[in-house]
Design a protein around this motif. Structure first.
Motif, PDB file in Angstrom:
ATOM      1  N   LEU A 125      16.619  88.302 -10.812  1.00 53.61           N
ATOM      2  CA  LEU A 125      16.576  86.849 -10.928  1.00 53.61           C
ATOM      3  C   LEU A 125      17.859  86.211 -10.412  1.00 53.61           C
ATOM      4  CD1 LEU A 125      14.872  86.538 -14.427  1.00 53.61           C
ATOM      5  CD2 LEU A 125      13.890  85.907 -12.219  1.00 53.61           C
ATOM      6  N   TRP A 126      19.003  86.849 -10.676  1.00 56.78           N
ATOM      7  CA  TRP A 126      20.283  86.286 -10.225  1.00 56.78           C
ATOM      8  C   TRP A 126      20.329  86.176  -8.697  1.00 56.78           C
ATOM      9  CZ3 TRP A 126      24.333  84.005 -12.522  1.00 56.78           C
ATOM     10  CH2 TRP A 126      25.506  83.840 -11.763  1.00 56.78           C
ATOM     11  N   THR A 127      19.951  87.248  -8.005  1.00 54.61           N
ATOM     12  CA  THR A 127      20.018  87.210  -6.544  1.00 54.61           C
ATOM     13  C   THR A 127      18.972  86.268  -5.958  1.00 54.61           C
ATOM     14  OG1 THR A 127      18.647  89.220  -6.461  1.00 54.61           O
ATOM     15  CG2 THR A 127      21.031  89.506  -6.279  1.00 54.61           C
ATOM     16  N   LEU A 128      17.795  86.221  -6.556  1.00 57.51           N
ATOM     17  CA  LEU A 128      16.766  85.292  -6.083  1.00 57.51           C
ATOM     18  C   LEU A 128      17.223  83.850  -6.271  1.00 57.51           C
ATOM     19  CD1 LEU A 128      13.646  87.151  -7.499  1.00 57.51           C
ATOM     20  CD2 LEU A 128      14.136  86.798  -5.063  1.00 57.51           C
ATOM     21  N   LYS A 129      17.846  83.564  -7.419  1.00 51.72           N
ATOM     22  CA  LYS A 129      18.330  82.206  -7.669  1.00 51.72           C
ATOM     23  C   LYS A 129      19.452  81.837  -6.707  1.00 51.72           C
ATOM     24  CE  LYS A 129      18.607  80.751 -12.045  1.00 51.72           C
ATOM     25  NZ  LYS A 129      17.508  79.772 -12.146  1.00 51.72           N
ATOM     26  N   GLU A 130      20.392  82.748  -6.500  1.00 54.17           N
ATOM     27  CA  GLU A 130      21.496  82.485  -5.569  1.00 54.17           C
ATOM     28  C   GLU A 130      20.973  82.238  -4.159  1.00 54.17           C
ATOM     29  OE1 GLU A 130      24.785  82.197  -5.658  1.00 54.17           O
ATOM     30  OE2 GLU A 130      25.323  82.749  -7.698  1.00 54.17           O
ATOM     31  N   SER A 131      20.003  83.028  -3.729  1.00 59.62           N
ATOM     32  CA  SER A 131      19.470  82.852  -2.373  1.00 59.62           C
ATOM     33  C   SER A 131      18.785  81.492  -2.236  1.00 59.62           C
ATOM     34  CB  SER A 131      18.514  83.990  -2.020  1.00 59.62           C
ATOM     35  OG  SER A 131      17.340  83.966  -2.812  1.00 59.62           O
ATOM     36  N   PHE A 132      18.108  81.057  -3.300  1.00 58.36           N
ATOM     37  CA  PHE A 132      17.473  79.733  -3.263  1.00 58.36           C
ATOM     38  C   PHE A 132      18.516  78.622  -3.226  1.00 58.36           C
ATOM     39  CE2 PHE A 132      15.946  75.976  -5.592  1.00 58.36           C
ATOM     40  CZ  PHE A 132      14.927  75.580  -4.723  1.00 58.36           C
TER      41      PHE A 132
ATOM     42  N   GLY B  62       3.281  90.124 -10.446  1.00 55.67           N
ATOM     43  CA  GLY B  62       2.523  90.995  -9.568  1.00 55.67           C
ATOM     44  C   GLY B  62       1.929  90.284  -8.376  1.00 55.67           C
ATOM     45  N   ASP B  63       1.784  88.947  -8.492  1.00 54.53           N
ATOM     46  CA  ASP B  63       1.225  88.184  -7.380  1.00 54.53           C
ATOM     47  C   ASP B  63       2.296  87.530  -6.523  1.00 54.53           C
ATOM     48  OD1 ASP B  63       1.982  86.578  -9.449  1.00 54.53           O
ATOM     49  OD2 ASP B  63       0.240  85.249  -9.360  1.00 54.53           O
ATOM     50  N   GLY B  64       3.546  87.947  -6.688  1.00 54.82           N
ATOM     51  CA  GLY B  64       4.596  87.455  -5.805  1.00 54.82           C
ATOM     52  C   GLY B  64       5.744  86.783  -6.536  1.00 54.82           C
ATOM     53  N   ILE B  65       6.576  86.100  -5.768  1.00 51.10           N
ATOM     54  CA  ILE B  65       7.747  85.401  -6.279  1.00 51.10           C
ATOM     55  C   ILE B  65       7.648  83.944  -5.845  1.00 51.10           C
ATOM     56  CG2 ILE B  65      10.271  85.280  -6.255  1.00 51.10           C
ATOM     57  CD1 ILE B  65      10.235  88.244  -5.335  1.00 51.10           C
TER      58      ILE B  65
ATOM     59  N   ARG C 113      10.529  69.089  -2.837  1.00 56.59           N
ATOM     60  CA  ARG C 113       9.271  69.600  -3.385  1.00 56.59           C
ATOM     61  C   ARG C 113       8.210  69.816  -2.318  1.00 56.59           C
ATOM     62  NH1 ARG C 113       7.064  67.307  -8.887  1.00 56.59           N
ATOM     63  NH2 ARG C 113       5.894  69.235  -8.605  1.00 56.59           N
ATOM     64  N   GLY C 114       8.269  69.053  -1.231  1.00 56.29           N
ATOM     65  CA  GLY C 114       7.259  69.219  -0.190  1.00 56.29           C
ATOM     66  C   GLY C 114       7.512  70.402   0.727  1.00 56.29           C
ATOM     67  N   CYS C 115       8.636  71.073   0.531  1.00 53.60           N
ATOM     68  CA  CYS C 115       9.007  72.190   1.414  1.00 53.60           C
ATOM     69  C   CYS C 115       8.712  73.514   0.719  1.00 53.60           C
ATOM     70  CB  CYS C 115      10.490  72.106   1.769  1.00 53.60           C
ATOM     71  SG  CYS C 115      11.055  73.459   2.824  1.00 53.60           S
ATOM     72  N   PRO C 116       7.889  74.383   1.315  1.00 51.43           N
ATOM     73  CA  PRO C 116       7.633  75.691   0.700  1.00 51.43           C
ATOM     74  C   PRO C 116       8.816  76.634   0.912  1.00 51.43           C
ATOM     75  CG  PRO C 116       6.497  75.547   2.802  1.00 51.43           C
ATOM     76  CD  PRO C 116       7.131  74.192   2.552  1.00 51.43           C
ATOM     77  N   TYR C 117       9.059  77.485  -0.081  1.00 49.12           N
ATOM     78  CA  TYR C 117      10.108  78.492   0.024  1.00 49.12           C
ATOM     79  C   TYR C 117       9.488  79.864  -0.211  1.00 49.12           C
ATOM     80  CZ  TYR C 117      13.458  74.665  -0.207  1.00 49.12           C
ATOM     81  OH  TYR C 117      14.181  73.517   0.049  1.00 49.12           O
ATOM     82  N   PHE C 118       9.986  80.831   0.546  1.00 48.39           N
ATOM     83  CA  PHE C 118       9.474  82.191   0.469  1.00 48.39           C
ATOM     84  C   PHE C 118      10.625  83.141   0.145  1.00 48.39           C
ATOM     85  CE2 PHE C 118       6.974  79.688   3.421  1.00 48.39           C
ATOM     86  CZ  PHE C 118       5.683  79.887   2.965  1.00 48.39           C
ATOM     87  N   PHE C 119      10.305  84.209  -0.565  1.00 49.96           N
ATOM     88  CA  PHE C 119      11.323  85.150  -1.035  1.00 49.96           C
ATOM     89  C   PHE C 119      11.005  86.563  -0.582  1.00 49.96           C
ATOM     90  CE2 PHE C 119      11.405  81.615  -3.989  1.00 49.96           C
ATOM     91  CZ  PHE C 119      12.757  81.413  -4.224  1.00 49.96           C
ATOM     92  N   LYS C 120      12.069  87.329  -0.424  1.00 51.70           N
ATOM     93  CA  LYS C 120      11.943  88.744  -0.076  1.00 51.70           C
ATOM     94  C   LYS C 120      13.062  89.507  -0.780  1.00 51.70           C
ATOM     95  CE  LYS C 120      10.680  92.412   2.436  1.00 51.70           C
ATOM     96  NZ  LYS C 120       9.387  93.086   2.246  1.00 51.70           N
ATOM     97  N   GLU C 121      12.689  90.591  -1.466  1.00 50.97           N
ATOM     98  CA  GLU C 121      13.684  91.466  -2.089  1.00 50.97           C
ATOM     99  C   GLU C 121      13.753  92.774  -1.319  1.00 50.97           C
ATOM    100  OE1 GLU C 121      13.769  90.999  -6.729  1.00 50.97           O
ATOM    101  OE2 GLU C 121      11.677  91.119  -6.071  1.00 50.97           O
ATOM    102  N   TYR C 122      14.934  93.384  -1.365  1.00 49.71           N
ATOM    103  CA  TYR C 122      15.140  94.674  -0.704  1.00 49.71           C
ATOM    104  C   TYR C 122      15.736  95.641  -1.713  1.00 49.71           C
ATOM    105  CZ  TYR C 122      14.475  91.915   3.531  1.00 49.71           C
ATOM    106  OH  TYR C 122      13.952  91.080   4.493  1.00 49.71           O
TER     107      TYR C 122
ATOM    108  N   CYS D 113      15.862  84.189   0.710  1.00 48.05           N
ATOM    109  CA  CYS D 113      14.945  83.061   0.571  1.00 48.05           C
ATOM    110  C   CYS D 113      14.970  82.263   1.873  1.00 48.05           C
ATOM    111  CB  CYS D 113      15.362  82.175  -0.600  1.00 48.05           C
ATOM    112  SG  CYS D 113      14.306  80.725  -0.859  1.00 48.05           S
ATOM    113  N   SER D 114      13.791  81.795   2.309  1.00 43.75           N
ATOM    114  CA  SER D 114      13.731  81.050   3.558  1.00 43.75           C
ATOM    115  C   SER D 114      12.538  80.102   3.548  1.00 43.75           C
ATOM    116  CB  SER D 114      13.604  82.019   4.747  1.00 43.75           C
ATOM    117  OG  SER D 114      13.515  81.310   5.978  1.00 43.75           O
ATOM    118  N   VAL D 115      12.588  79.125   4.431  1.00 43.66           N
ATOM    119  CA  VAL D 115      11.421  78.275   4.657  1.00 43.66           C
ATOM    120  C   VAL D 115      10.428  78.986   5.568  1.00 43.66           C
ATOM    121  CG1 VAL D 115      12.719  76.140   4.305  1.00 43.66           C
ATOM    122  CG2 VAL D 115      12.535  77.111   6.614  1.00 43.66           C
TER     123      VAL D 115
END
Length: 222
Positions: free
Chosen positions: A147-154, A175-178, A186-195, A206-208
């Motif tokens: 959660l920390w790294t996902l939050k920082e990336s956002f 299980g269905d994603g992040i 709010r109108g901009c979608p954000y996508f996440f990837k963990e490694y 995190c990226s658009v």
């Protein structure tokens, strides 16, 4: 496309290698490295720049063209290539870089013992509940760092950084994603990837853009 790179800076403990690679970077970066008091921080700063050079090379941008400017929130960008975005992060001995043709943020954290009261105090209450549901101390620690790294990336991808409070938005991991619940753009979608490439490090991006490369690229300093 979002391309993500990582490297281990331990090799830069070799003074001859450090000095040789240090000599390849522009003066403005050397000055930044020189301002750092500790050798470990100097290695991380040099390593992050070398990763950025590697990443930009794949976009056809050479290091001599890499003049940085900074946005209102302090987020760096390429002055002459505003259509190419990047993010840098480092922790422990690891450095990370993400490069894309859309806004991007990345974060790496070294996994170590942590006081979960930090999450209770600063994270969204539902994130803390997510951590608490894990059955073992090891699992709770790993979820904290996820959660920390996902939050920082956002926070980085928005350009707000630490101006965005950690409990102003919520990251959900399932299980269905992040996904993120928030009021910023709010109108901009954000996508996440963990490694998950090292047991003692956690990487997130995190990226658009949704088209992340499946695997991180490892760069060896030599």
């Amino acid at each position: 496309m979002v391309k993500v790179y990582r490297a281990d800076t331990q090799k830069l403990r070799n003074e001859a290698l450090f000095r040789r690679l240090y000599g390849t970077v522009p003066i403005h970066r050397r000055e930044r490295i020189d301002r750092l008091r500790y050798q470990k921080d100097q290695r991380l700063s040099l390593g992050a720049w070398l990763l950025l050079v590697e990443g930009m090379r794949e976009w056809g941008i050479h290091d001599r063209e890499m003049e940085l400017s900074y946005g209102e929130g302090g987020k760096p960008f390429l002055r002459d290539h505003p259509d190419i975005f990047f993010s840098l992060s480092h922790s422990g001995e690891a450095v990370m870089c993400a490069v894309s043709d859309g806004e991007v943020g990345c974060d790496v954290e070294k996994v170590k013992g942590t006081d979960l009261r930090i999450a209770r105090r600063f994270f969204h209450e539902r994130e803390y509940a997510c951590i608490s549901r894990e059955e073992t101390p090891e699992a709770r620690q790993r979820m904290f760092y996820r959660l920390w790294t996902l939050k920082e990336s956002f926070m980085k991808v928005t350009g707000l950084g630490m101006r965005l409070s950690l409990d102003d938005f919520m990251i959900s991991v399932g299980g269905d994603g992040i996904w993120v619940e928030q009021e910023v753009n709010r109108g901009c979608p954000y996508f996440f990837k963990e490694y998950f490439v090292q047991e003692d490090y956690q990487y997130a991006c995190c990226s658009v853009r949704a088209d992340f490369e499946e695997n991180m690229r490892t760069v060896e300093f030599s």
